[in-house]
Design a protein around this motif. Structure first.
Motif, PDB file in Angstrom:
ATOM      1  N   VAL A  53      29.489 -26.476  43.626  1.00 51.17           N
ATOM      2  CA  VAL A  53      30.881 -26.655  43.464  1.00 51.17           C
ATOM      3  C   VAL A  53      31.318 -26.608  44.621  1.00 51.17           C
ATOM      4  O   VAL A  53      32.284 -27.259  45.073  1.00 51.17           O
ATOM      5  CB  VAL A  53      31.548 -26.014  42.353  1.00 51.17           C
ATOM      6  N   VAL A  54      31.227 -25.309  45.324  1.00 52.95           N
ATOM      7  CA  VAL A  54      31.892 -24.974  46.632  1.00 52.95           C
ATOM      8  C   VAL A  54      31.222 -25.855  47.612  1.00 52.95           C
ATOM      9  O   VAL A  54      32.022 -26.220  48.672  1.00 52.95           O
ATOM     10  CB  VAL A  54      31.600 -23.428  47.059  1.00 52.95           C
ATOM     11  N   LEU A  55      30.055 -26.346  47.621  1.00 55.44           N
ATOM     12  CA  LEU A  55      29.597 -26.929  48.786  1.00 55.44           C
ATOM     13  C   LEU A  55      29.849 -28.575  48.761  1.00 55.44           C
ATOM     14  O   LEU A  55      29.981 -29.333  49.856  1.00 55.44           O
ATOM     15  CB  LEU A  55      27.940 -26.874  48.905  1.00 55.44           C
ATOM     16  N   ILE A  56      30.510 -28.909  47.629  1.00 58.38           N
ATOM     17  CA  ILE A  56      31.264 -30.326  47.508  1.00 58.38           C
ATOM     18  C   ILE A  56      32.254 -30.395  48.345  1.00 58.38           C
ATOM     19  O   ILE A  56      32.327 -31.513  49.129  1.00 58.38           O
ATOM     20  CB  ILE A  56      31.730 -30.384  46.116  1.00 58.38           C
ATOM     21  N   ALA A  57      32.962 -29.149  48.507  1.00 60.64           N
ATOM     22  CA  ALA A  57      34.046 -29.171  49.518  1.00 60.64           C
ATOM     23  C   ALA A  57      33.603 -29.316  50.904  1.00 60.64           C
ATOM     24  O   ALA A  57      34.394 -29.808  51.698  1.00 60.64           O
ATOM     25  CB  ALA A  57      34.995 -27.907  49.314  1.00 60.64           C
ATOM     26  N   ALA A  58      32.689 -28.464  51.206  1.00 70.05           N
ATOM     27  CA  ALA A  58      32.079 -28.747  52.586  1.00 70.05           C
ATOM     28  C   ALA A  58      31.749 -30.049  53.079  1.00 70.05           C
ATOM     29  O   ALA A  58      32.101 -30.378  54.099  1.00 70.05           O
ATOM     30  CB  ALA A  58      30.918 -27.580  52.486  1.00 70.05           C
ATOM     31  N   ASN A  59      31.161 -30.627  52.089  1.00 64.47           N
ATOM     32  CA  ASN A  59      30.564 -31.878  52.522  1.00 64.47           C
ATOM     33  C   ASN A  59      31.450 -33.198  52.442  1.00 64.47           C
ATOM     34  O   ASN A  59      31.383 -34.103  53.184  1.00 64.47           O
ATOM     35  CB  ASN A  59      29.241 -32.457  51.510  1.00 64.47           C
TER      36      ASN A  59
END
Length: 212
Positions: A53-59
């Motif tokens: 969920v958090v890495l969706i924002a990063a990518n």
């Protein structure tokens, strides 16, 4: 400032690389999830879900559509894997591990190849989805295969993660997600360690009973 804006803001700069909060937090949780997977703890799955969920924002911040898709797969498969490991516990609460059959290996390899081809063609046809279509497609398909194998307790999931990391590390550095690149190097060490541990568990029932 919204939560998404904060997640994609700069946390600090190291060696000339700008580290954003979503990259830092998501990969730290992901590293914890990998360690929990090595320990065969069912908590690896909620950790993987939160990391995804958090890495969706990063990518999203670096326009890596394939990696966004990968994290969506991580979230979906983490829910399924959580159910599989919860139901598949042995009497002592541990998770049984095994090598895949040759037929299962063929399915995994074939799925990875077909998935990479299909997603790569999609990204090539729509360049706005990814600036690195084939690398993104490879990571997308490889991650799905790795997590499916992990959910089934197959030792081969470690091999799949290692192959994903070989492309993921340089792609993340090139995309500006420096912390992802660095943490994936650590992932590589944990993958080799976890691979050895699971391998030994399939060969030595006595070890399994003594350390579970």
């Amino acid at each position: 400032m919204s939560a998404l804006d904060w997640l994609n803001s700069e946390a600090f700069t190291a060696f000339g690389q700008h580290i954003i909060w979503s990259d830092l937090i998501g990969n730290t949780i992901g590293l914890t999830a990998l360690a929990l997977g090595w320990l065969r703890s069912v908590w690896t799955w909620p950790a993987q879900l939160l990391s995804g969920v958090v890495l969706i924002a990063a990518n999203v911040s670096v326009q890596q559509a394939g990696s966004v898709g990968k994290q969506l797969i991580v979230v979906a498969v983490a829910v399924w894997g959580w159910q599989q490991w919860t139901r598949g516990r042995q009497q002592d609460g541990s998770i049984a591990v095994r090598f895949a059959t040759w037929r299962e290996r063929a399915y995994l390899a074939g799925g990875a190849a077909v998935g990479t081809l299909a997603v790569g063609c999609l990204f090539t046809a729509f360049p706005s989805l990814s600036w690195s279509p084939w690398a993104d497609a490879y990571i997308f398909a490889g991650t799905l295969v790795a997590m499916l194998a992990q959910a089934r307790g197959m030792v081969e999931f470690w091999f799949a993660w290692l192959l994903v990391d070989l492309v993921g590390v340089p792609l993340n550095f090139h995309s500006g997600l420096a912390f992802s690149g660095l943490i994936y190097v650590v992932y590589g060490a944990l993958v080799l360690w976890g691979m050895r541990d699971w391998w030994l568990r399939t060969r030595s029932p006595a070890l399994e009973g003594a350390t579970a």
